[in-house]
Write an enzyme that holds these catalytic residues in place. Structure first.
Site, short mmCIF file in Angstrom:
data_model
loop_
_atom_site.label_atom_id
_atom_site.label_comp_id
_atom_site.label_asym_id
_atom_site.label_seq_id
_atom_site.Cartn_x
_atom_site.Cartn_y
_atom_site.Cartn_z
N ASP A 47 -4.06 1.89 -6.84
CA ASP A 47 -5.04 1.33 -7.77
C ASP A 47 -6.43 1.88 -7.46
OD1 ASP A 47 -5.46 -0.10 -5.46
OD2 ASP A 47 -5.38 -2.08 -6.39
N ASP A 86 1.05 0.88 -6.97
CA ASP A 86 0.36 -0.36 -6.59
C ASP A 86 0.51 -1.43 -7.66
OD1 ASP A 86 -0.86 -0.39 -4.10
OD2 ASP A 86 -2.56 0.81 -4.79
N LYS A 114 3.78 -1.41 -4.02
CA LYS A 114 2.96 -1.85 -2.89
C LYS A 114 2.07 -2.98 -3.38
CE LYS A 114 -0.71 0.77 -1.29
NZ LYS A 114 -1.88 -0.10 -1.52
N GLU A 183 -4.99 -0.24 6.53
CA GLU A 183 -6.27 0.33 6.09
C GLU A 183 -7.41 -0.23 6.92
OE1 GLU A 183 -6.95 0.40 1.88
OE2 GLU A 183 -9.02 1.10 2.14
#
Ligand code: KIV
Length: 255
Positions: A47, A86, A114, A183
């Site tokens: 995204d 995503d 995800k 992340e």
């Protein structure tokens, strides 16, 4: 080189063999095809497309329709790589909604989905996995929460954040995730999570000890000269090269 299709199971098996995983984002047909031809085993229609393709200030406004549009485009490349998509913000608040939107992404061409979060989305993860759709987790800095959090910052610097990240990682693995993106996780914490889990971790800005690394492809290629990112040094100056070629061509037309 083998031309066997890469599946979520193959990505899991790479960790077992001690093979590092290189993953990149792709948002359309040429990008997916070029990255696939370069041998990248996991492509993510992230995204992040909201920021790097659509020009939004963050990923929070990306819609299911926009995701489907880009998944269809990337899916037409019929990649050997596993194509992950995503679930965008607000598309997985309940297990029913998560499953129905995961199915929409699969119908558009995704082979796995995800979503961002840990224990708070376990019922959603279980529903997706139970339906036979491979699920990739995403922990650490969660861009879909950037507005509540007031910015992008490294996670896992405090003892309580470290514990919470580890608990979330173990819970996602237990719920059936085939891997997880970490992340902006403090590198020491990313390493500990990587050592504890049987499934692969794929880091972005989380140090070198994850089982793999993922980058937003336009960042790697230097296509977005307006942003200055700490975690990636572009390997190409595509923006500058493009400007130079276009300028040259324009002069050849107008002079
Ligand atoms: O949306 C995206 O591109 C991502 C990567 C940064 C992992 O989630």
């Amino acid at each position: 080189m083998s031309v066997e299709k890469i599946t979520a199971e193959s990505i899991r098996a790479m960790k077992a063999r001690g093979e590092k995983i290189a993953a990149l984002t792709a948002y359309d047909f040429p990008m997916a095809r070029l990255l696939d031809e370069s041998g990248v085993p996991l492509l993510l229609v992230g995204d992040s497309l909201g920021m790097v393709v659509l020009g939004y200030p963050d990923t929070t406004r990306v819609t299911m329709e926009e995701m489907e549009h880009h998944v269809r485009a990337a899916g037409r490349a019929r990649t050997r790589a596993l194509l992950v998509a995503d679930l965008p913000s607000q598309s997985y608040q309940t297990p029913e909604k998560a499953l129905s939107n995961a199915r929409r992404l699969v119908a558009a061409g995704a082979e796995a989905v995800k979503a961002e979060g840990g224990r708070e989305i376990l019922p959603q993860v279980r529903a997706i996995v139970a339906a036979g759709i491979p699920f990739l987790g995403h922990l650490g800095m969660l861009p879909q929460h950037v507005l509540e959090e007031g910015g992008y910052r490294v996670k896992g610097k405090t003892e309580s954040e470290q514990q919470s990240l580890m608990t979330d990682a173990l819970a996602l693995a237990e719920a059936g995730a085939f891997g997880m993106v970490l992340e902006l996780v403090a590198p020491r914490v990313a390493r500990e999570i990587t050592q504890r889990l049987a499934i692969p971790t794929i880091g972005i800005g989380s140090g070198q000890d994850c089982d793999g690394q993922i980058l937003v492809t336009p960042d790697l290629l230097g296509m977005l000269p307006w942003y200055n990112l700490k975690h990636v040094k572009p390997k190409l100056n595509a923006a500058e090269q493009m400007r130079a070629v276009v300028k040259q061509w324009k002069e050849s037309v107008t002079q």
